[in-house]
Write an enzyme that holds these catalytic residues in place. Structure first.
Site, PDB file in Angstrom:
ATOM      1  N   HIS A 123       0.857  -1.187   0.000  1.00 59.65           N
ATOM      2  CA  HIS A 123       0.000   0.000   0.000  1.00 59.65           C
ATOM      3  C   HIS A 123       0.890   1.233   0.000  1.00 59.65           C
ATOM      4  CE1 HIS A 123      -1.613   3.230   2.733  1.00 59.65           C
ATOM      5  NE2 HIS A 123      -2.557   3.223   1.806  1.00 59.65           N
ATOM      6  N   THR A 126       0.199   9.199  -1.099  1.00 56.50           N
ATOM      7  CA  THR A 126       0.704  10.512  -0.708  1.00 56.50           C
ATOM      8  C   THR A 126      -0.330  11.543  -1.135  1.00 56.50           C
ATOM      9  OG1 THR A 126       2.009  10.678  -2.764  1.00 56.50           O
ATOM     10  CG2 THR A 126       3.168   9.957  -0.780  1.00 56.50           C
ATOM     11  N   ARG A 127      -0.400  12.634  -0.400  1.00 61.45           N
ATOM     12  CA  ARG A 127      -1.454  13.615  -0.647  1.00 61.45           C
ATOM     13  C   ARG A 127      -1.026  14.999  -0.166  1.00 61.45           C
ATOM     14  NH1 ARG A 127      -2.369  10.138   3.323  1.00 61.45           N
ATOM     15  NH2 ARG A 127      -2.490  10.958   5.460  1.00 61.45           N
ATOM     16  N   ASN A 276     -15.430   8.673  -4.111  1.00 61.43           N
ATOM     17  CA  ASN A 276     -15.903   7.618  -5.003  1.00 61.43           C
ATOM     18  C   ASN A 276     -15.835   6.269  -4.289  1.00 61.43           C
ATOM     19  OD1 ASN A 276     -15.285   5.425  -7.168  1.00 61.43           O
ATOM     20  ND2 ASN A 276     -16.253   7.098  -8.292  1.00 61.43           N
TER      21      ASN A 276
END
Length: 291
Positions: A123, A126-127, A276
């Site tokens: 997994h 990044t954001r 989503n």
């Protein structure tokens, strides 16, 4: 408070990086599908399907799925850029949102479940998220599905951690032990009293006061992941496995489901902000058992 023009520029640059990283990840994993030995992984190599989506409350993204591959059983790799207003409940826990609940968020997230029990699941995300202030977050972690590999002294774990340590050490030697400890604490199942995998790094609300530095660090995390995980997968793709190995893998996947539905903050963030559903729940493995 971030000047709106500065925020627009930062969002655009971060989204462009996440887009480019997604394209390179897709290419690298499709190559793994091609290169996997036919005697262990028969059939035709699978490819990613990219599907744009629009968020009713603002923004959207592109979902990427590889399903039913001969080497990669299921993988999601998604990018997004969304904006909106936090609920009072969420605003209370987000820096800067108590003064103004509006937010923007852009990022990349992926999860790969491999067909071979010998190849660990992985997994990474990044954001960049901004309210009246802005910060980066994310990390990467490895989840072997066989108990024989579930030690931080195991070869794959050593290789994985070395790559992430290198990404951290380029910026501050204190970051890796801090982010590793956060990962070990976060990816833990209290009801099982066990870790989800062998860890990695996890960071959130990361704002050193130098946006360019923090953005470069987030890019280095992405680069480290793209380098190390395909190497680990290639190193395991020629190893045969038994039915007992497969059963152990499917049981271990159950722990993954439990964590993501009970504790994962990213799952909760996506659900509470109208994300989503298909991409949020793409972390679920394609086949799992609870004995």
């Amino acid at each position: 408070m971030i000047d709106p023009a500065v925020l627009d520029s930062r969002n655009a640059r971060a989204r462009a990086w996440f887009d480019a990283l997604r394209d390179r990840i897709v290419a690298a994993f499709e190559q793994l599908e091609i290169d996997a030995p036919a005697e262990l992984f028969p059939g035709e190599p699978a490819k990613f399907e990219l599907k744009p989506w629009v968020r009713e409350a603002g923004g959207g993204g592109v979902m990427g799925f590889l399903r039913g591959g001969r080497f990669i059983e299921k993988m999601g790799c998604h990018i997004s850029l969304v904006h909106g207003t936090f609920t009072p409940e969420m605003a209370a826990n987000m820096p800067g949102a108590d003064k103004d609940p509006r937010f923007t968020a852009t990022g990349i997230s992926l999860i790969a479940h491999m067909r071979s029990p010998k190849v660990p699941a992985v997994h990474m995300n990044t954001r960049f998220l901004a309210t009246q202030t802005g910060w980066f977050g994310g990390g990467a972690d490895l989840t072997p599905t066989l108990d024989s590999q579930r030690s931080q002294e195991a070869p794959d774990a050593v290789t994985f951690h070395a790559a992430l340590k290198g990404a951290c050490d380029k910026h501050d030697p204190a970051w890796y032990p801090d982010f590793k400890a956060r990962c070990d604490e976060y990816f833990y199942l209290p009801h099982r009293k066990e870790p989800r995998g062998i860890g990695g790094i996890f960071y959130d609300h990361h704002n050193s006061g130098d946006w360019e530095r923090d953005f470069q660090f987030t890019q280095d995390v992405g680069e480290a992941f793209l380098d190390v995980y395909p190497r680990i997968a290639r190193g395991r793709m020629h190893e045969p496995w038994t039915e007992a190995d497969r059963r152990e893998q499917l049981i271990r996947r159950g722990r993954y489901v439990e964590f993501n539905l009970l504790y994962d903050r990213g799952t909760m963030f996506g659900l509470k902000t109208g994300g989503n559903i298909e991409s949020i729940l793409s972390s679920m493995p394609p086949e799992v058992i609870w004995p």
